[in-house]
Design an enzyme around this catalytic site. Structure first.
Site, mmCIF file in Angstrom:
data_model
loop_
_atom_site.group_PDB
_atom_site.id
_atom_site.type_symbol
_atom_site.label_atom_id
_atom_site.label_comp_id
_atom_site.label_asym_id
_atom_site.label_seq_id
_atom_site.Cartn_x
_atom_site.Cartn_y
_atom_site.Cartn_z
ATOM 1 N N ASN A 65 65.970 -4.255 66.122
ATOM 2 C CA ASN A 65 67.037 -4.453 65.136
ATOM 3 C C ASN A 65 67.760 -5.776 65.373
ATOM 4 O O ASN A 65 67.950 -6.561 64.477
ATOM 5 C CB ASN A 65 68.039 -3.296 65.217
ATOM 6 C CG ASN A 65 67.378 -2.007 64.743
ATOM 7 O OD1 ASN A 65 66.885 -1.958 63.623
ATOM 8 N ND2 ASN A 65 67.308 -1.020 65.614
ATOM 9 N N PHE A 66 68.199 -6.000 66.624
ATOM 10 C CA PHE A 66 68.852 -7.307 66.862
ATOM 11 C C PHE A 66 68.469 -7.843 68.227
ATOM 12 O O PHE A 66 69.208 -8.555 68.863
ATOM 13 C CB PHE A 66 70.376 -7.188 66.759
ATOM 14 C CG PHE A 66 70.918 -5.929 67.375
ATOM 15 C CD1 PHE A 66 70.976 -5.776 68.761
ATOM 16 C CD2 PHE A 66 71.330 -4.874 66.578
ATOM 17 C CE1 PHE A 66 71.453 -4.603 69.339
ATOM 18 C CE2 PHE A 66 71.808 -3.688 67.151
ATOM 19 C CZ PHE A 66 71.873 -3.557 68.524
ATOM 20 N N GLY A 67 67.281 -7.478 68.686
ATOM 21 C CA GLY A 67 66.836 -7.995 69.977
ATOM 22 C C GLY A 67 65.322 -8.033 69.985
ATOM 23 O O GLY A 67 64.691 -7.492 69.088
ATOM 24 N N SER A 68 64.762 -8.678 70.992
ATOM 25 C CA SER A 68 63.303 -8.683 71.103
ATOM 26 C C SER A 68 62.941 -8.063 72.453
ATOM 27 O O SER A 68 63.727 -8.121 73.407
ATOM 28 C CB SER A 68 62.785 -10.113 71.014
ATOM 29 O OG SER A 68 63.333 -10.851 72.094
ATOM 30 N N LYS A 91 59.871 -7.370 67.898
ATOM 31 C CA LYS A 91 61.268 -7.639 67.548
ATOM 32 C C LYS A 91 61.932 -6.348 67.100
ATOM 33 O O LYS A 91 61.337 -5.578 66.344
ATOM 34 C CB LYS A 91 61.323 -8.664 66.395
ATOM 35 C CG LYS A 91 60.908 -10.062 66.818
ATOM 36 C CD LYS A 91 61.889 -11.107 66.285
ATOM 37 C CE LYS A 91 61.656 -12.461 66.932
ATOM 38 N NZ LYS A 91 61.735 -12.399 68.422
ATOM 39 N N ASP A 121 67.249 5.799 62.944
ATOM 40 C CA ASP A 121 66.150 4.867 62.671
ATOM 41 C C ASP A 121 64.813 5.484 63.044
ATOM 42 O O ASP A 121 63.928 4.834 63.590
ATOM 43 C CB ASP A 121 66.369 3.552 63.443
ATOM 44 C CG ASP A 121 65.505 2.420 62.879
ATOM 45 O OD1 ASP A 121 65.457 1.353 63.514
ATOM 46 O OD2 ASP A 121 64.864 2.628 61.826
#
Ligand SMILES: C[C@H](Nc1nc(-c2c[nH]c3ncc(Cl)cc23)ncc1F)C(=O)NCC(F)(F)F
Length: 295
Positions: free
Chosen positions: A25-28, A23, A142
């Site tokens: 930050n905002f997706g897989s 997974k 990041d």
């Protein structure tokens, strides 16, 4: 065959799901095989899907796709294309699949045969990737061992451009409005206190990645645990990030990893200069790492 390599639109009907990779930050991200011939000879790819129905995320996802599509560097994970589904309502980002996975898992598994020279090779590749990013005016934001992929025993690549931003032409830094769930233990002080991000804040994070590298990503000496041990001793209800900035102001830094060569630890500490201008550039760091590899 080269024709498979410059594929840029993948048809969903030929996508064979294999397994989940993780997974973001905002997706897989999922491991898939793109198999148009239907005979299992197609290439393995990493497909990043957007978490459903979060409108703001769609714009961020588009930005992530545009970012990675514009990057062409041996030390950055390759963009392969996009896959539209649900009649172009949703789209997925298709990237090259790196079989050895992220640096964390790789170092935990292969600790016994990765020596300091190999670590320095990985460090110089990450540094070159960051020099390239800087030349494109991108700030990664990041950087962490979890976001470095292992292509082979002698090649690593920077990945996960979900938080990457472009520095405006008239400024030295990017200021974010919505910090979100930030990886503060990899953040420079000014990123924590003022949400300011620059190439110099990426340098700070690169220092933390060096610490993870030379700690072999041992989970009991990961940055978060080491900082929390130090902060935990004087919790006074202040937020964790304020405590973190306080100990950094008092010049406390992550301790040298066991068996870390002194010259490498001192390189890390230069990346952790409290004020951004004290920190070295990626080209200086690259030269220092190359020198250490020669010795
Ligand atoms: C969310 C996804 N998580 C994971 N991905 C993979 C992976 C293996 N092989 C891969 N090849 C191409 C890609 Cl894009 C990912 C993987 N392995 C474990 C994960 F938890 C991810 O993108 N992580 C950032 C980074 F890629 F840097 F590891």
């Amino acid at each position: 065959p080269s024709h498979q390599q410059d594929q840029s639109v993948y048809e969903e009907r030929h996508l064979r799901y294999i397994s989940p990779l993780g997974k973001g930050n905002f997706g897989s991200v999922e491991l898939c095989r793109y198999d148009p011939l239907g005979d299992n000879t197609g290439e393995l790819i990493a497909v990043k899907k957007l978490q459903p129905n979060k409108q703001s995320n769609l714009e961020d996802f588009q930005k992530e796709i545009n970012t990675i599509r514009s990057l062409h560097c041996d030390y950055i994970v390759k963009y392969r294309g996009v896959c539209y589904s649900m009649g172009r309502l949703s789209m997925s980002l298709v990237m090259e699949y790196l079989p050895h996975g992220s640096l964390i898992g790789y170092l935990e598994k292969n600790r016994q045969h990765v020596n300091n020279r190999r670590m320095l090779l990985f460090a110089s590749q990450i540094c070159k990737g960051l020099e390239y990013l800087q030349s494109m005016r991108y700030v990664h934001r990041d950087l962490a061992a979890r976001n470095i992929l292992v292509a082979s025993d002698t090649l690593v690549k920077i990945a996960d451009f979900g938080l990457t931003k472009i520095i405006p032409f008239d400024k030295e830094y990017y200021r974010v409005t919505h910090p979100g769930e930030s990886p503060i233990f990899w953040y420079a002080p000014e990123s924590i206190t003022e949400s300011k991000f620059s190439h110099k804040s990426d340098v700070w994070s690169f220092g933390v990645v060096l610490h993870e590298l030379f700690s072999y990503c041992e989970h009991n000496c990961n940055p978060k645990r080491l900082y929390m041990q130090e902060i935990g001793n004087d919790m006074q209800g202040l937020s964790i990030s304020m405590h973190l900035v306080d100990i950094l102001k008092d010049n406390w830094r992550l301790p040298a990893p066991p068996l870390c060569p002194p010259r490498i630890y001192s390189m890390m500490t230069t990346c952790w200069g409290y004020s951004a201008e004290e920190r070295p550039t990626f080209s200086t760091l690259g030269d220092q790492i190359e020198t250490s590899i020669q010795d």
